[in-house]
Structure formats: C-alpha cells, structure tokens
Write a protein that holds these residues in place. Structure first.
Motif, PDB file in Angstrom:
ATOM      1  N   LYS A 115       0.813  -1.218   0.000  1.00  0.00           N
ATOM      2  CA  LYS A 115       0.000   0.000   0.000  1.00  0.00           C
ATOM      3  C   LYS A 115       0.844   1.264   0.000  1.00  0.00           C
ATOM      4  N   ASP A 116       2.042   1.181   0.567  1.00  0.00           N
ATOM      5  CA  ASP A 116       2.933   2.338   0.533  1.00  0.00           C
ATOM      6  C   ASP A 116       4.344   1.866   0.190  1.00  0.00           C
ATOM      7  N   MET A 117       5.235   2.812   0.050  1.00  0.00           N
ATOM      8  CA  MET A 117       6.584   2.521  -0.429  1.00  0.00           C
ATOM      9  C   MET A 117       7.564   2.147   0.683  1.00  0.00           C
ATOM     10  N   THR A 118       7.153   2.154   1.943  1.00  0.00           N
ATOM     11  CA  THR A 118       8.083   1.911   3.047  1.00  0.00           C
ATOM     12  C   THR A 118       8.782   0.568   2.917  1.00  0.00           C
ATOM     13  N   VAL A 119       8.036  -0.490   2.757  1.00  0.00           N
ATOM     14  CA  VAL A 119       8.630  -1.821   2.637  1.00  0.00           C
ATOM     15  C   VAL A 119       9.409  -1.931   1.336  1.00  0.00           C
ATOM     16  N   ALA A 120       8.892  -1.356   0.271  1.00  0.00           N
ATOM     17  CA  ALA A 120       9.580  -1.401  -1.022  1.00  0.00           C
ATOM     18  C   ALA A 120      10.930  -0.697  -0.936  1.00  0.00           C
ATOM     19  N   ARG A 121      10.997   0.391  -0.207  1.00  0.00           N
ATOM     20  CA  ARG A 121      12.281   1.093  -0.050  1.00  0.00           C
ATOM     21  C   ARG A 121      13.277   0.238   0.726  1.00  0.00           C
ATOM     22  N   ARG A 122      12.785  -0.530   1.687  1.00  0.00           N
ATOM     23  CA  ARG A 122      13.667  -1.444   2.417  1.00  0.00           C
ATOM     24  C   ARG A 122      14.222  -2.493   1.463  1.00  0.00           C
TER      25      ARG A 122
END
Length: 156
Positions: free
Chosen positions: A134-141
C-alpha cells in the motif's frame, strides 16, 4: 512459486485454478478485498504450468476435493492448503535440506523475490503493485537490500 511471484503463505492456500491465466502468464491475487493480476516471470510460468499439468493428472486419478472447489495448491488428501499445512511443509523441507528453524520462511522467500526483482532491473513502483504493497516503506527497504547486494556483489 513464492520465489517467482513473492506471495505470502496466506494467499497461496486460497488460490484456485480459475486464478491462473495461462495465455497471459498471470495469476489473480486477492487480499484485503483488493484483487490484482500479477505477471509471472518466464521461469515462474514454466514451473506453474508443469505443476498444473502434473496436479491435474494426479487429481483426476485421486479423489476430488471434499469442498468442491478447484484449489490451485492442495494437500495429499486434496484439501486446500492452510497456513498450518504450509508451515508444516516448510518444516519438512527445512529438515530434508538440513536447515535450522527460521532459516527459510515464506517471508524470506518474499524478500528474496523482491530483491532479485530489483537486481534484475524491475521498477520499485511495479514491485509495489506485484506485492500488493500500500505504501513505499517496505519497497524502499527492499531497494536498500538490493543496493547493498549490488554493491557487495559488484552488480552493474
């Protein structure tokens, strides 16, 4: 399968044969009331099609699912996979491979998929769509992990 599409264990047990689009090479994933079609990598598509050919012939020889549903993945007794049956399966596979508990988990496979996707040139926004983030937080990790691996291994 997880290594090719980054699924968690929960959706895998709920997938049905109707969730596979052989012609498009996609898999319908529905979590949290949201549905999306996820493209399979060529190796993932090949593996799924081989599995389907084998599973369908095995299912014809065996008993039909008691629930009447045509689940994509099923147990030896033709019942849909549950989170517990997937956990037990991972335990047996870990033991067979001589690995300790916790070394291979569904989440590790999802993370591995995400990092490999990014290492091979996949876009972060598309990764979010594939994984249903839903957001980019995990994707950035995942991007930081891919960058660290690229630096360590000398990817170009």
């Amino acid at each position: 399968m997880q290594a090719f599409v980054g699924l968690t264990q929960f959706p895998q047990g709920r997938l049905r044969l109707s969730d596979v689009n052989r012609e498009q090479g996609t898999l319908r994933i529905g979590t949290g009331g949201k549905e999306r079609w996820v493209p399979l990598s060529p190796p993932g598509q090949d593996q799924l099609l081989m599995y389907l050919d084998h599973a369908c012939s095995t299912r014809r020889r065996g008993q039909e699912s008691r629930s009447g549903e045509e689940y994509l993945f099923f147990t030896e007794t033709y019942q849909p996979l549950t989170p517990n049956s997937i956990t037990l399966l991972f335990g047996r596979l870990r033991a067979r491979a001589g690995l300790e508990d916790g070394q291979v988990t569904p989440w590790l496979l999802r993370e591995t998929f995400a990092v490999q996707y990014l290492l091979t040139g996949g876009a972060l926004v598309v990764l979010c769509e594939i994984l249903g983030l839903k957001d980019m937080t995990v994707a950035r990790r995942y991007q930081r992990l891919a960058d660290a691996e690229r630096e360590q291994e000398g990817y170009s």
